[in-house]
Design a protein around this motif. Sequence first.
Motif, PDB file in Angstrom:
ATOM      1  N   PHE A  11     -10.230  -9.305  -1.993  1.00 25.94           N
ATOM      2  CA  PHE A  11     -10.261  -8.187  -1.056  1.00 25.94           C
ATOM      3  C   PHE A  11     -10.603  -6.916  -1.819  1.00 25.94           C
ATOM      4  CE2 PHE A  11      -5.945  -8.571  -2.592  1.00 25.94           C
ATOM      5  CZ  PHE A  11      -5.544  -7.273  -2.846  1.00 25.94           C
ATOM      6  N   PRO A  12     -11.240  -5.965  -1.148  1.00 27.33           N
ATOM      7  CA  PRO A  12     -11.587  -4.718  -1.825  1.00 27.33           C
ATOM      8  C   PRO A  12     -10.363  -3.807  -1.962  1.00 27.33           C
ATOM      9  CG  PRO A  12     -12.355  -4.660   0.441  1.00 27.33           C
ATOM     10  CD  PRO A  12     -11.768  -6.035   0.211  1.00 27.33           C
ATOM     11  N   LEU A  13     -10.292  -3.135  -3.083  1.00 32.40           N
ATOM     12  CA  LEU A  13      -9.238  -2.154  -3.325  1.00 32.40           C
ATOM     13  C   LEU A  13      -9.918  -0.866  -3.778  1.00 32.40           C
ATOM     14  CD1 LEU A  13      -6.175  -1.579  -3.531  1.00 32.40           C
ATOM     15  CD2 LEU A  13      -6.314  -2.299  -5.913  1.00 32.40           C
ATOM     16  N   GLN A  14      -9.712   0.190  -3.026  1.00 30.44           N
ATOM     17  CA  GLN A  14     -10.366   1.449  -3.349  1.00 30.44           C
ATOM     18  C   GLN A  14      -9.860   1.984  -4.685  1.00 30.44           C
ATOM     19  OE1 GLN A  14      -9.359   3.695   0.137  1.00 30.44           O
ATOM     20  NE2 GLN A  14     -11.197   3.046   1.219  1.00 30.44           N
ATOM     21  N   ILE A 100      -5.875  -3.386   6.901  1.00 26.99           N
ATOM     22  CA  ILE A 100      -5.929  -4.795   6.500  1.00 26.99           C
ATOM     23  C   ILE A 100      -6.838  -5.555   7.449  1.00 26.99           C
ATOM     24  CG2 ILE A 100      -4.582  -6.939   6.418  1.00 26.99           C
ATOM     25  CD1 ILE A 100      -2.218  -5.190   5.377  1.00 26.99           C
ATOM     26  N   GLN A 101      -6.657  -5.329   8.742  1.00 28.73           N
ATOM     27  CA  GLN A 101      -7.444  -6.042   9.734  1.00 28.73           C
ATOM     28  C   GLN A 101      -8.923  -5.661   9.666  1.00 28.73           C
ATOM     29  OE1 GLN A 101      -5.599  -5.940  13.614  1.00 28.73           O
ATOM     30  NE2 GLN A 101      -3.638  -6.650  12.781  1.00 28.73           N
ATOM     31  N   MET A 102      -9.228  -4.392   9.464  1.00 23.48           N
ATOM     32  CA  MET A 102     -10.628  -3.971   9.353  1.00 23.48           C
ATOM     33  C   MET A 102     -11.303  -4.669   8.169  1.00 23.48           C
ATOM     34  SD  MET A 102     -10.406   0.088  10.464  1.00 23.48           S
ATOM     35  CE  MET A 102     -11.362   0.541   9.081  1.00 23.48           C
ATOM     36  N   ARG A 103     -10.637  -4.668   7.012  1.00 23.53           N
ATOM     37  CA  ARG A 103     -11.202  -5.307   5.828  1.00 23.53           C
ATOM     38  C   ARG A 103     -11.351  -6.817   6.016  1.00 23.53           C
ATOM     39  NH1 ARG A 103      -8.190  -1.086   3.773  1.00 23.53           N
ATOM     40  NH2 ARG A 103      -6.287  -2.291   3.597  1.00 23.53           N
ATOM     41  N   TYR A 104     -10.351  -7.449   6.613  1.00 19.97           N
ATOM     42  CA  TYR A 104     -10.404  -8.894   6.813  1.00 19.97           C
ATOM     43  C   TYR A 104     -11.542  -9.287   7.756  1.00 19.97           C
ATOM     44  CZ  TYR A 104      -9.315 -13.584   8.373  1.00 19.97           C
ATOM     45  OH  TYR A 104      -9.406 -14.909   8.682  1.00 19.97           O
ATOM     46  N   PHE A 105     -11.607  -8.663   8.917  1.00 20.63           N
ATOM     47  CA  PHE A 105     -12.620  -9.059   9.889  1.00 20.63           C
ATOM     48  C   PHE A 105     -14.033  -8.721   9.419  1.00 20.63           C
ATOM     49  CE2 PHE A 105      -8.886  -9.084  12.781  1.00 20.63           C
ATOM     50  CZ  PHE A 105      -8.958 -10.427  13.111  1.00 20.63           C
ATOM     51  N   GLU A 106     -14.173  -7.720   8.585  1.00 24.45           N
ATOM     52  CA  GLU A 106     -15.477  -7.449   7.975  1.00 24.45           C
ATOM     53  C   GLU A 106     -15.830  -8.563   6.986  1.00 24.45           C
ATOM     54  OE1 GLU A 106     -19.078  -5.989   7.175  1.00 24.45           O
ATOM     55  OE2 GLU A 106     -17.764  -5.269   8.764  1.00 24.45           O
ATOM     56  N   ALA A 107     -14.850  -9.026   6.231  1.00 31.04           N
ATOM     57  CA  ALA A 107     -15.089 -10.072   5.228  1.00 31.04           C
ATOM     58  C   ALA A 107     -15.446 -11.419   5.859  1.00 31.04           C
ATOM     59  CB  ALA A 107     -13.868 -10.229   4.328  1.00 31.04           C
ATOM     60  N   VAL A 108     -14.941 -11.695   7.060  1.00 25.69           N
ATOM     61  CA  VAL A 108     -15.176 -12.995   7.697  1.00 25.69           C
ATOM     62  C   VAL A 108     -16.244 -12.925   8.790  1.00 25.69           C
ATOM     63  CG1 VAL A 108     -12.872 -13.860   7.141  1.00 25.69           C
ATOM     64  CG2 VAL A 108     -13.263 -12.714   9.340  1.00 25.69           C
ATOM     65  N   ARG A 109     -16.956 -11.841   8.832  1.00 26.38           N
ATOM     66  CA  ARG A 109     -17.969 -11.603   9.864  1.00 26.38           C
ATOM     67  C   ARG A 109     -19.000 -12.729   9.953  1.00 26.38           C
ATOM     68  NH1 ARG A 109     -19.683  -7.545  12.860  1.00 26.38           N
ATOM     69  NH2 ARG A 109     -18.219  -6.038  12.023  1.00 26.38           N
TER      70      ARG A 109
END
Length: 152
Positions: A11-14, A100-109
Motif C-alpha cells: 500500500f502507498p504511504l505518503q 484506507i478505502q480510497m487507496r484500496y479500491f484504487e489498487a483493486v480497480r
Amino acid sequence: MPNTDVGIPYFPLQTSLDEKFELLEAEFGVQGFAVVIKLYQRIYSRGYYCDWTPEVELLFARACGLGCCPVSEIIKCATRRGIFDADLLDKYNVLTSKGIQMRYFEAVRRRKTVEAVSEYLLLPHNLLPPNVSISSLNVNISGVNVDRKQQR
C-alpha cells in the motif's frame, strides 16, 4: 490469515503525513506510529477493513510485543484523531477509514470483481470502481422465525 485474493500485497504511504499522525506520534512516540502502520498492513492484507474484537486486539498486541493497554490507547487516539472511523468501530467492531478505502479500491480497480460490504463503506457508491459488488451484512437473514409454530 490474510487472503491474497482479497487483500493487496503493498500500500502507498505518503512521505509527509498529516497532523493526525503528528499528534498520534506526539502522544505515543514512534510506537504509536508503528502500531498504526502494522494495523494498515493487517487491514490491506485482508481488504479495506479488519475486524477488531477484544480477541483480535489481544493477539495483535502480542504479535507487536506490546500489552493490550498500549494498543488500546493507541487505537482510541487514532480513532479520536480520525485515522480510523469511530462509528464503524463502535457499531460493527471494524477498523477502516475513507482514506484506507480510497487507496484500496484504487489498487483493486483492475481486478475482475471485488466484494464490498455496504454497511462498512464510507465512500459514496459513485466513487467506487465498476468492478465492486456490494452486498449487505443481513443478506441471508429472514424476518420470519421459521422454527416457531404459530399459535392457534
